[in-house]
Write a protein that holds these residues in place. Structure first.
Motif, PDB file in Angstrom:
ATOM      1  N   GLU A 247       0.829  -1.206   0.000  1.00  0.00           N
ATOM      2  CA  GLU A 247       0.000   0.000   0.000  1.00  0.00           C
ATOM      3  C   GLU A 247       0.863   1.255   0.000  1.00  0.00           C
ATOM      4  O   GLU A 247       1.842   1.356   0.725  1.00  0.00           O
ATOM      5  N   ASP A 248       0.496   2.233  -0.842  1.00  0.00           N
ATOM      6  CA  ASP A 248       1.189   3.518  -0.947  1.00  0.00           C
ATOM      7  C   ASP A 248       0.258   4.599  -0.430  1.00  0.00           C
ATOM      8  O   ASP A 248      -0.803   4.842  -1.007  1.00  0.00           O
ATOM      9  N   TRP A 249       0.657   5.224   0.686  1.00  0.00           N
ATOM     10  CA  TRP A 249      -0.189   6.239   1.316  1.00  0.00           C
ATOM     11  C   TRP A 249       0.136   7.640   0.822  1.00  0.00           C
ATOM     12  O   TRP A 249      -0.424   8.604   1.311  1.00  0.00           O
ATOM     13  N   GLU A 250       1.045   7.788  -0.105  1.00  0.00           N
ATOM     14  CA  GLU A 250       1.461   9.128  -0.510  1.00  0.00           C
ATOM     15  C   GLU A 250       0.937   9.496  -1.894  1.00  0.00           C
ATOM     16  O   GLU A 250       0.410  10.579  -2.090  1.00  0.00           O
ATOM     17  N   ASN A 251       1.097   8.611  -2.862  1.00  0.00           N
ATOM     18  CA  ASN A 251       0.783   8.962  -4.235  1.00  0.00           C
ATOM     19  C   ASN A 251      -0.613   8.478  -4.609  1.00  0.00           C
ATOM     20  O   ASN A 251      -0.946   7.308  -4.393  1.00  0.00           O
ATOM     21  N   PRO A 252      -1.441   9.372  -5.173  1.00  0.00           N
ATOM     22  CA  PRO A 252      -2.775   8.955  -5.611  1.00  0.00           C
ATOM     23  C   PRO A 252      -2.686   7.872  -6.680  1.00  0.00           C
ATOM     24  O   PRO A 252      -1.752   7.838  -7.484  1.00  0.00           O
ATOM     25  N   VAL A 253      -3.666   6.981  -6.686  1.00  0.00           N
ATOM     26  CA  VAL A 253      -3.725   5.886  -7.647  1.00  0.00           C
ATOM     27  C   VAL A 253      -4.914   6.123  -8.563  1.00  0.00           C
ATOM     28  O   VAL A 253      -6.009   6.429  -8.108  1.00  0.00           O
ATOM     29  N   TYR A 254      -4.693   5.986  -9.865  1.00  0.00           N
ATOM     30  CA  TYR A 254      -5.757   6.125 -10.839  1.00  0.00           C
ATOM     31  C   TYR A 254      -6.021   4.767 -11.464  1.00  0.00           C
ATOM     32  O   TYR A 254      -5.168   4.214 -12.154  1.00  0.00           O
ATOM     33  N   ASP A 255      -7.175   4.219 -11.180  1.00  0.00           N
ATOM     34  CA  ASP A 255      -7.550   2.903 -11.681  1.00  0.00           C
ATOM     35  C   ASP A 255      -8.872   3.043 -12.424  1.00  0.00           C
ATOM     36  O   ASP A 255      -9.919   3.208 -11.827  1.00  0.00           O
ATOM     37  N   ARG A 256      -8.770   3.006 -13.763  1.00  0.00           N
ATOM     38  CA  ARG A 256      -9.969   3.167 -14.581  1.00  0.00           C
ATOM     39  C   ARG A 256     -10.563   1.840 -15.035  1.00  0.00           C
ATOM     40  O   ARG A 256     -11.572   1.817 -15.726  1.00  0.00           O
ATOM     41  N   ASP A 257      -9.890   0.753 -14.685  1.00  0.00           N
ATOM     42  CA  ASP A 257     -10.304  -0.538 -15.226  1.00  0.00           C
ATOM     43  C   ASP A 257     -11.757  -0.856 -14.901  1.00  0.00           C
ATOM     44  O   ASP A 257     -12.452  -1.484 -15.701  1.00  0.00           O
TER      45      ASP A 257
END
Length: 390
Positions: free
Chosen positions: A19-29
């Protein structure tokens, strides 16, 4: 045919990384951009991230400019001609000497260190606000951590359920193949019994058809229920990812602000700063008793201030408490190092928020490029956001 293509469609298995608490994740799937509600929610989330990052940059810029002016003042002082610097050092030397003399009056036990005293005096007008801000940051940071952990648990629970559903649906596809294969074999046996052994197999045909119809119906109903639940789980995971992105940005900005305030006030907690602040207030009251000795020092401090005001110094008053640094190059170097560290900390926060805003904008542009049918609508949302921002 729609049922069979849906039945044998392969599901995508997503692996869970750290888990990464710093960088936003973009998941369009799992985002259906053909649905206006999901499309609008996704783009609005990206715009909210841009807005929050831009707001944070605006708050950081003022402090960054102030520290830059301090560093510029140091360069201006070090660039003074030798004769001017000698006069400045002469006044600064008197200030330092009188301050050292006053130390003898303050040489009692349990006194504050001068470094702590002058640091708090430098920020005296904002210490109370700083303590309140630190308490708020610490409390908010704890709440945000709890939210992130809760969201992690919820997301992992949904992802675990998604894997379970994928396995169940794989098993149902396998069961369907078994039923169909068994039906075909049964029908072959009945044909052989009918035409080779001349047996009456009409009841066998009826039982075989009824059995396979019942089995396929039960399998289809179960598969449809699992597929519906899987769709809901994927929507829930996507919503949690969008929510985590917002919380992550707040978590990082709050953590960076807390670390910066710790660095600024030379403390490691709001409670420690509060104790130091109370001690400072008692110390300040005691030092009033030595006003006569301080009066002489104050005279030369005013002279130092007037001297500095004659140069291109943006904040001459700041050097009143740093007169020793004018005489000792090592202290000047330490001051520069501290200011550069503080500016780097601010730059790190600004760069992070610039990256968040740029990444969100690129994500929006990429969605618009990949879904040209909705590009005008997306660009209109961006234009409304920019108009409201200005």
């Amino acid at each position: 045919m729609g049922f069979w293509s849906k039945l044998f469609r392969k599901r995508k298995h997503q692996e869970n990384g750290p888990e990464d608490w710093e960088n936003p994740v973009y998941d369009r799937d799992d985002v259906d951009f053909g649905q206006e509600e999901e499309r609008s929610r996704y783009i609005s989330n990206c715009l909210e991230q841009m807005g929050e990052a831009t707001k944070e940059i605006g708050l950081l810029t003022g402090e960054y400019s102030l520290i830059t002016s301090y560093l510029t003042d140091m360069e201006e002082i070090e660039a003074l001609p030798e004769t001017e610097r000698e006069g400045l050092n002469s006044i600064a030397g008197r200030v330092v000497a009188l301050e050292q003399e006053s130390k003898r009056y303050r040489g009692r036990k349990n006194r504050m260190k001068d470094a702590d005293y002058y640091r708090l005096r430098e920020h005296e007008g904002e210490i109370a606000e700083g303590i309140a801000k630190l308490k708020e940051c610490e409390e908010y940071g704890g709440k945000v951590k709890q939210d992130l952990r809760r969201l992690d648990r919820e997301r992992h629970a949904y992802e675990y359920r998604r894997e379970e559903l994928n396995v169940l649906m794989d098993n149902l596809r396998g069961m369907t193949l078994i039923f169909v294969t068994a039906f075909i074999l049964c029908m072959l046996m009945l044909v052989i019994l009918q035409f080779v052994f001349h047996m009456d197999t009409r009841i066998g045909y009826l039982l075989a058809v009824a059995a396979v119809a019942l089995a396929v119906t039960v399998t289809w109903v179960k598969y449809t229920d699992d597929d519906r639940e899987l769709h809901q789980v994927e929507i829930a995971v996507n919503k949690l990812i969008l929510l985590q992105n917002k919380v992550k940005i707040r978590y990082v900005n709050n953590r960076n602000l807390t670390d910066y305030l710790y660095m600024k006030y030379g403390t490691d907690s709001a409670e420690a700063l509060n104790r130091l602040w109370k001690q400072y207030q008692r110390e300040k009251d005691e030092r009033r008793e030595f006003a006569e000795a301080e009066g002489k020092a104050e005279y030369y401090r005013r002279q130092l201030l007037n001297k500095l005001s004659g140069y291109r110094i943006a904040t001459p008053h700041r050097w009143i408490g740093q007169a020793a640094a004018l005489l000792d190059r090592r202290e000047m170097v330490e001051m520069r190092h501290e200011l550069i560290s503080r500016r780097q900390a601010l730059r790190k926060q600004m760069d992070y928020n610039h990256n968040v805003a740029d990444t969100a904008r690129k994500e929006i542009m990429d969605v618009a490029a990949k879904y040209p049918a909705y590009a005008p609508e997306i660009m209109e949302m961006v234009a409304r956001y920019e108009d409201s921002a200005y």
